[in-house]
Structures are given as C-alpha cells and as structure tokens.
Design an enzyme around this catalytic site. Sequence first.
Site, PDB file in Angstrom:
ATOM      1  N   LYS A   1       7.553  25.427  26.420  1.00  0.00           N
ATOM      2  CA  LYS A   1       7.682  24.499  27.354  1.00  0.00           C
ATOM      3  C   LYS A   1       8.894  23.931  27.367  1.00  0.00           C
ATOM      4  O   LYS A   1       9.335  23.656  25.979  1.00  0.00           O
ATOM      5  CB  LYS A   1       6.525  23.301  26.756  1.00  0.00           C
ATOM      6  CG  LYS A   1       5.064  24.134  26.934  1.00  0.00           C
ATOM      7  CD  LYS A   1       3.979  23.084  26.372  1.00  0.00           C
ATOM      8  CE  LYS A   1       2.636  23.687  26.784  1.00  0.00           C
ATOM      9  NZ  LYS A   1       1.479  22.925  26.213  1.00  0.00           N
TER      10      LYS A   1
ATOM     11  N   LYS B   1     -10.461  24.128  26.436  1.00  0.00           N
ATOM     12  CA  LYS B   1     -10.262  23.311  25.378  1.00  0.00           C
ATOM     13  C   LYS B   1     -11.499  23.279  24.434  1.00  0.00           C
ATOM     14  O   LYS B   1     -12.400  23.175  24.915  1.00  0.00           O
ATOM     15  CB  LYS B   1     -10.120  21.809  26.208  1.00  0.00           C
ATOM     16  CG  LYS B   1      -8.652  21.692  26.875  1.00  0.00           C
ATOM     17  CD  LYS B   1      -7.338  22.284  26.098  1.00  0.00           C
ATOM     18  CE  LYS B   1      -6.023  21.725  26.720  1.00  0.00           C
ATOM     19  NZ  LYS B   1      -4.745  22.214  26.142  1.00  0.00           N
TER      20      LYS B   1
END
Length: 382
Positions: free
Chosen positions: A280, A178
């Site tokens: 997703k 991240k």
Amino acid sequence: MNRIAAPSLSPVGTRQRITRLRLWHLPLTSHTAYYMADGKACDTVETVVIALETDAGLTGWGEGCPIPHYLHAYARGVAPALQELAPVILGGDPVGAEALMADCEAFLPGHVYAKSALDIALWDITGQAAGLPVHALVGGRRQDTLPLYHSITCVEPDEMARITREAQAQGITQFQAKLGASGDWQTDVERLAKVREAVGPGPLVYGDWNCGATTLDAIRVGRGAAHLDVMLEQPCATLEDCARVQAATGLPMKLDELAHDTASLLAAHRLGIMDAVALKLSKFGGLSVTRRARDLCLHLGAKMCVECTWGSDIVTAAALHLGAATPPSRVLNVCDLSGYVSPRIAPDAPTRTAGRIAPPDGPGLGITVDQDRLGTPDLILD
C-alpha cells in the site's frame, strides 16, 4: 485557509522548480460501512489531496487517505508535515521523484504517510515532463488490465454471501471477507463457508481480521475452514502471532498492516507467512519506496496486492500504474479504491470492467482532476 511562504532552494542547473503547493481535505463516503475486527469501522473518511505546480506550467497531483484507527497515520497530520518540508519542496526539482524525496527524508525523517502524496505528485510531474505514463517509468507496462478483488464488510453471513454473488456477477473472481466484527469464531467460519459456497470452487476467497484476532480465535477459524480452500489475511497484531496461526492451520497467509518496509518484508519472509502481501503506497511512503518493495517481493517470491489504504481517483491511478508494471504472474490483485467511495474527483479516471481494471494511458498519472469538486484549498505553500 492557512497560507505559508517558504524560501526557494532551487539547485543550480535545474530545468523546473516547484513554485506552489496546494492542499485540500475532502471527506469520502464509502458505498457501505465497513465493519472489521476489534471494533474498527470505516464509513466516511477524510482524504488529503495535493497539487504541485512548477514554473514550467505543469501540475502534479497526489493523494493520501489514512483510515482512522488502522495504521500510524492520520489525515490531519499531512499538512503540518508538508509545512515543515516547505523549504525543501518549494524551489525543488520535481523531475525524478526519488532525488527530491531523498532530500525530504534527510530533512524530516519518517512520517511516510504524509510524504506519500508528495511522492505521487512528483511522479505525475515526471511523467508529464517525459510525455510518458507513470507505468512506463516504473518498469514498463506488463499487462493491459489487472485483476480486482472485492472487499466484503463483516456483517451477517447470508448478507456477505449476497454481496459476494453481486460482485461475482460483475466479473470479480477474488473476494476478501472481513472477519471478527461479531467477536465469535464460529460465525467467522460460517462467513467463510457462505462466501465460498456463493462463488463455488476456483475463485480466491480470503478472510481478513485486520490484526484484530487472538491466536486462539484465528487458529479455531482456520481449522474450522481448512476444508474450504481459503487464505487467511493478517489475523494478529504481530508477525510472530501470525506465524503461530499459519503453523497451526497450514493455510496460506497474506500480510497487510505489518508489511510496511524492507525489514518487515524480510522478517515475514523468514517466518514463512508471506504467500501474498499488500503493498500500500501510503504505508511505504509513495510510489518510489513501494516500487523498491515490489522489486524485493519479486525476489522473495510473494504475490502482491498493489493498492493503498483508502482514497479516490488519484491514489487509485498511482497504484494501477505500479501494478501494471509488475509481472502478471506476481500480481495477486489490485483495488479500484475510488469505486468504493464518493465523490469521484477525476471524471476520466479508470473504472472496473468485467472484474478487471486498466491504468490510465496519458502522461503522468493520466487523469484530470476536477478542481471544482475540491473547493477552496485549506493550505497554500508558495
């Protein structure tokens, strides 16, 4: 607890009908706080679990877990949408998920994240009725186990390197770092450099901004890290800005938030920014629609991460079934979402082994939900 009755609309000749829907809201606590760009964070998140019951004695389980401030979705929006759909759901035939989901879409267009848990539960029932695992119904099992990636929270570079080494010792070979939480591009370059140094050459390393970077910052990071053999993930909030970053850096790119339907996949492919893509379940609306997205990506040539936004054992099992039914050469990775959170709600659900994970083998989703861990339902439709 809200209890709402709805009329049965059972079609002529149906072999089973849905008689009841139960719904729970359950807080899931992450093993660590996830810090992301643009002030986003993920620590404890509410998941929504549903159970569909049929007059043949089958129970299908579904789950959806939107991350706050992440997509156009929120956990407390699921129950109202399902209440609105009650006249379609109750009395409907659960076997063959896509037929009932088409009826739901006609009755209430959109709200795909709320429909995702319903669709998963229908596939669970369909698999149980057929005596087959879901992966046998969505393409057939193509591989025994699937490669995992490990997501690394955006903290100090040395700590990210430590987390990386710990995951690599467990067999992980793909690492998502991240980026952007500290707001300075130089530290993001250092983060990528430290993670790459920790794993050595070969393993896949990619930096993820979760749409939170400007083109200027993302380009500076990409150019500063270009010698490291890294991939960039979803730096900016539009496809066009992501394309500018890719053109300026020459680095491969993975899409996530902006890939959510057929149109977005085709647009990203035309722009040349879909070397990899996150499929997703709750972004697309469940297994039915995500399976179609999977097939389109096979045509377009993208590698796929098959997962969901967040969640526990139910949604993890559903994604693993679809991943296992996808050609191995096109599966970038999957995610053991339930391994990141507590509590676990299905004691027999799969866990990671040597950096890989296998889908369940039993009929339907192939997991057994411990209802004692869910408590009293927050909503019953019957």
